[in-house]
Design a protein around this motif. Structure first.
Motif, PDB file in Angstrom:
ATOM      1  N   PRO A 164      -5.909  -0.051   3.938  1.00 13.16           N
ATOM      2  CA  PRO A 164      -4.731  -0.881   3.714  1.00 13.16           C
ATOM      3  C   PRO A 164      -4.674  -1.524   2.336  1.00 13.16           C
ATOM      4  O   PRO A 164      -3.653  -2.085   1.950  1.00 13.16           O
ATOM      5  N   GLY A 165      -5.751  -1.451   1.591  1.00 14.25           N
ATOM      6  CA  GLY A 165      -5.766  -2.032   0.256  1.00 14.25           C
ATOM      7  C   GLY A 165      -6.016  -3.527   0.276  1.00 14.25           C
ATOM      8  O   GLY A 165      -6.152  -4.147   1.337  1.00 14.25           O
ATOM      9  N   MET A 166      -6.082  -4.082  -0.932  1.00 14.06           N
ATOM     10  CA  MET A 166      -6.337  -5.510  -1.074  1.00 14.06           C
ATOM     11  C   MET A 166      -5.551  -6.030  -2.272  1.00 14.06           C
ATOM     12  O   MET A 166      -5.662  -5.496  -3.381  1.00 14.06           O
ATOM     13  N   ALA A 167      -4.723  -7.037  -2.022  1.00 14.69           N
ATOM     14  CA  ALA A 167      -4.006  -7.717  -3.092  1.00 14.69           C
ATOM     15  C   ALA A 167      -4.853  -8.914  -3.521  1.00 14.69           C
ATOM     16  O   ALA A 167      -5.244  -9.723  -2.682  1.00 14.69           O
ATOM     17  N   SER A 168      -5.159  -9.001  -4.808  1.00 17.27           N
ATOM     18  CA  SER A 168      -6.002 -10.095  -5.279  1.00 17.27           C
ATOM     19  C   SER A 168      -5.298 -10.881  -6.381  1.00 17.27           C
ATOM     20  O   SER A 168      -4.312 -10.433  -6.958  1.00 17.27           O
ATOM     21  N   ARG A 169      -5.827 -12.057  -6.657  1.00 12.93           N
ATOM     22  CA  ARG A 169      -5.236 -12.943  -7.657  1.00 12.93           C
ATOM     23  C   ARG A 169      -5.507 -12.425  -9.060  1.00 12.93           C
ATOM     24  O   ARG A 169      -6.618 -12.033  -9.390  1.00 12.93           O
ATOM     25  N   ALA A 170      -4.473 -12.474  -9.886  1.00 12.50           N
ATOM     26  CA  ALA A 170      -4.611 -12.078 -11.283  1.00 12.50           C
ATOM     27  C   ALA A 170      -4.999 -13.270 -12.150  1.00 12.50           C
ATOM     28  O   ALA A 170      -5.474 -13.103 -13.265  1.00 12.50           O
ATOM     29  N   SER A 171      -4.797 -14.477 -11.624  1.00 12.70           N
ATOM     30  CA  SER A 171      -5.090 -15.682 -12.402  1.00 12.70           C
ATOM     31  C   SER A 171      -5.359 -16.839 -11.449  1.00 12.70           C
ATOM     32  O   SER A 171      -5.249 -16.702 -10.232  1.00 12.70           O
TER      33      SER A 171
ATOM     34  N   VAL B 179       0.805  -1.220   0.000  1.00 15.18           N
ATOM     35  CA  VAL B 179       0.000   0.000   0.000  1.00 15.18           C
ATOM     36  C   VAL B 179       0.844   1.280   0.000  1.00 15.18           C
ATOM     37  O   VAL B 179       0.472   2.268  -0.632  1.00 15.18           O
ATOM     38  N   LEU B 180       1.959   1.310   0.722  1.00 16.73           N
ATOM     39  CA  LEU B 180       2.702   2.565   0.887  1.00 16.73           C
ATOM     40  C   LEU B 180       3.155   3.219  -0.415  1.00 16.73           C
ATOM     41  O   LEU B 180       3.036   4.446  -0.548  1.00 16.73           O
ATOM     42  N   PRO B 181       3.658   2.467  -1.412  1.00 16.94           N
ATOM     43  CA  PRO B 181       4.025   3.135  -2.661  1.00 16.94           C
ATOM     44  C   PRO B 181       2.818   3.795  -3.353  1.00 16.94           C
ATOM     45  O   PRO B 181       2.965   4.832  -3.998  1.00 16.94           O
ATOM     46  N   HIS B 182       1.640   3.229  -3.171  1.00 18.03           N
ATOM     47  CA  HIS B 182       0.434   3.816  -3.758  1.00 18.03           C
ATOM     48  C   HIS B 182       0.038   5.096  -3.016  1.00 18.03           C
ATOM     49  O   HIS B 182      -0.332   6.094  -3.637  1.00 18.03           O
ATOM     50  N   VAL B 183       0.154   5.080  -1.691  1.00 21.41           N
ATOM     51  CA  VAL B 183      -0.134   6.285  -0.899  1.00 21.41           C
ATOM     52  C   VAL B 183       0.877   7.376  -1.247  1.00 21.41           C
ATOM     53  O   VAL B 183       0.512   8.549  -1.423  1.00 21.41           O
ATOM     54  N   ASP B 184       2.146   6.990  -1.370  1.00 23.35           N
ATOM     55  CA  ASP B 184       3.185   7.956  -1.745  1.00 23.35           C
ATOM     56  C   ASP B 184       2.878   8.570  -3.115  1.00 23.35           C
ATOM     57  O   ASP B 184       3.113   9.769  -3.325  1.00 23.35           O
TER      58      ASP B 184
ATOM     59  N   PRO C 176     -14.828  15.410   2.406  1.00 19.99           N
ATOM     60  CA  PRO C 176     -14.051  14.223   2.060  1.00 19.99           C
ATOM     61  C   PRO C 176     -14.481  13.672   0.695  1.00 19.99           C
ATOM     62  O   PRO C 176     -15.671  13.579   0.412  1.00 19.99           O
ATOM     63  N   VAL C 177     -13.491  13.354  -0.126  1.00 16.34           N
ATOM     64  CA  VAL C 177     -13.753  12.751  -1.434  1.00 16.34           C
ATOM     65  C   VAL C 177     -12.935  11.465  -1.499  1.00 16.34           C
ATOM     66  O   VAL C 177     -11.758  11.456  -1.138  1.00 16.34           O
ATOM     67  N   GLN C 178     -13.564  10.379  -1.937  1.00 15.62           N
ATOM     68  CA  GLN C 178     -12.871   9.095  -1.983  1.00 15.62           C
ATOM     69  C   GLN C 178     -12.481   8.737  -3.414  1.00 15.62           C
ATOM     70  O   GLN C 178     -13.232   9.018  -4.355  1.00 15.62           O
ATOM     71  N   TYR C 179     -11.309   8.101  -3.529  1.00  8.39           N
ATOM     72  CA  TYR C 179     -10.792   7.664  -4.825  1.00  8.39           C
ATOM     73  C   TYR C 179     -10.370   6.207  -4.728  1.00  8.39           C
ATOM     74  O   TYR C 179      -9.689   5.821  -3.784  1.00  8.39           O
ATOM     75  N   GLN C 180     -10.761   5.422  -5.713  1.00  9.25           N
ATOM     76  CA  GLN C 180     -10.318   4.034  -5.784  1.00  9.25           C
ATOM     77  C   GLN C 180      -9.045   3.993  -6.620  1.00  9.25           C
ATOM     78  O   GLN C 180      -8.999   4.526  -7.730  1.00  9.25           O
ATOM     79  N   ILE C 181      -8.025   3.357  -6.080  1.00 12.56           N
ATOM     80  CA  ILE C 181      -6.733   3.225  -6.733  1.00 12.56           C
ATOM     81  C   ILE C 181      -6.562   1.759  -7.134  1.00 12.56           C
ATOM     82  O   ILE C 181      -6.824   0.866  -6.329  1.00 12.56           O
ATOM     83  N   GLN C 182      -6.126   1.514  -8.371  1.00 13.16           N
ATOM     84  CA  GLN C 182      -5.920   0.146  -8.850  1.00 13.16           C
ATOM     85  C   GLN C 182      -4.609   0.059  -9.607  1.00 13.16           C
ATOM     86  O   GLN C 182      -4.237   0.986 -10.341  1.00 13.16           O
ATOM     87  N   SER C 183      -3.924  -1.074  -9.454  1.00 12.18           N
ATOM     88  CA  SER C 183      -2.691  -1.294 -10.213  1.00 12.18           C
ATOM     89  C   SER C 183      -2.455  -2.781 -10.445  1.00 12.18           C
ATOM     90  O   SER C 183      -2.999  -3.628  -9.744  1.00 12.18           O
TER      91      SER C 183
ATOM     92  N   ASP D 261      -2.574  -8.202  -8.316  1.00 10.62           N
ATOM     93  CA  ASP D 261      -3.414  -7.035  -8.566  1.00 10.62           C
ATOM     94  C   ASP D 261      -3.671  -6.318  -7.246  1.00 10.62           C
ATOM     95  O   ASP D 261      -3.751  -6.950  -6.194  1.00 10.62           O
ATOM     96  N   PHE D 262      -3.791  -5.007  -7.309  1.00 11.95           N
ATOM     97  CA  PHE D 262      -3.950  -4.228  -6.080  1.00 11.95           C
ATOM     98  C   PHE D 262      -5.063  -3.205  -6.231  1.00 11.95           C
ATOM     99  O   PHE D 262      -5.179  -2.545  -7.259  1.00 11.95           O
ATOM    100  N   THR D 263      -5.867  -3.059  -5.179  1.00 11.68           N
ATOM    101  CA  THR D 263      -6.930  -2.059  -5.120  1.00 11.68           C
ATOM    102  C   THR D 263      -6.947  -1.465  -3.720  1.00 11.68           C
ATOM    103  O   THR D 263      -6.835  -2.200  -2.746  1.00 11.68           O
ATOM    104  N   ASN D 264      -7.066  -0.151  -3.639  1.00 12.41           N
ATOM    105  CA  ASN D 264      -7.308   0.453  -2.333  1.00 12.41           C
ATOM    106  C   ASN D 264      -8.132   1.718  -2.484  1.00 12.41           C
ATOM    107  O   ASN D 264      -8.262   2.269  -3.573  1.00 12.41           O
ATOM    108  N   LEU D 265      -8.729   2.117  -1.389  1.00  9.68           N
ATOM    109  CA  LEU D 265      -9.557   3.311  -1.348  1.00  9.68           C
ATOM    110  C   LEU D 265      -8.811   4.375  -0.554  1.00  9.68           C
ATOM    111  O   LEU D 265      -8.305   4.107   0.536  1.00  9.68           O
ATOM    112  N   VAL D 266      -8.726   5.561  -1.114  1.00 10.96           N
ATOM    113  CA  VAL D 266      -8.056   6.671  -0.457  1.00 10.96           C
ATOM    114  C   VAL D 266      -9.072   7.796  -0.294  1.00 10.96           C
ATOM    115  O   VAL D 266      -9.689   8.227  -1.268  1.00 10.96           O
ATOM    116  N   GLN D 267      -9.264   8.227   0.937  1.00 14.15           N
ATOM    117  CA  GLN D 267     -10.106   9.393   1.175  1.00 14.15           C
ATOM    118  C   GLN D 267      -9.197  10.607   1.256  1.00 14.15           C
ATOM    119  O   GLN D 267      -8.207  10.608   1.987  1.00 14.15           O
TER     120      GLN D 267
END
Length: 136
Positions: free
Chosen positions: A48-55, A6-11, A126-133, A62-68
């Motif tokens: 903290p985000g969520m790491a999920s399976r790509a296959s 998560v930290l590189p995404h927050v950065d 507050p505005v929320q953004y979904q981050i994906q990578s 795969d990574f997804t997190n919500l940032v307010q």
């Protein structure tokens, strides 16, 4: 392949916002004695985000997190100005080393509110953004 963190995404969010000319704090404002808030700023509250399976192989790549992003100002107009600057700064993909990111998805937020628990009072929205990578 390494599990995304998560930290590189927050950065990356923080870098995009400061690159857009905003004063940015992560997880809250400073608590130092004598700290006075600027007339407009943003505070990032990431989950903290969520790491999920790509296959079916089971690798969690795969990574997804919500940032307010709480947009704060000394007036309604200043808080909304910060919200506009945040939208502009997060209008393109983020830069995260070793990752390919989507454009942050604006999830919206509640109406602007006044915080009378601080002196002088501040306005915030507050505005929320979904981050994906994915791995690049």
């Amino acid at each position: 392949m390494t599990t995304p963190t998560v930290l590189p995404h927050v950065d990356a969010v923080q870098a995009a916002l400061t690159g857009g000319g905003l004063t940015v704090y992560v997880g809250g404002t400073p608590t130092d004695t004598g700290w006075a808030p600027p007339d407009k700023f943003a505070v990032i509250y990431p989950d903290p985000g969520m790491a999920s399976r790509a296959s079916l192989a089971g690798e969690r790549t795969d990574f997804t997190n919500l940032v307010q992003v709480t947009c704060v100002g000394a007036s309604v107009e200043r808080a909304l100005w910060v919200a506009d600057k945040v939208r502009q700064a997060l209008s393109g993909p983020l830069t995260v080393a070793g990752r390919k990111t989507w454009q942050p998805e604006d999830q919206g937020g509640p109406p602007i509110q006044r915080d009378d628990d601080v002196t002088p009072p501040l306005w915030y929205v507050p505005v929320q953004y979904q981050i994906q990578s994915i791995p690049s």
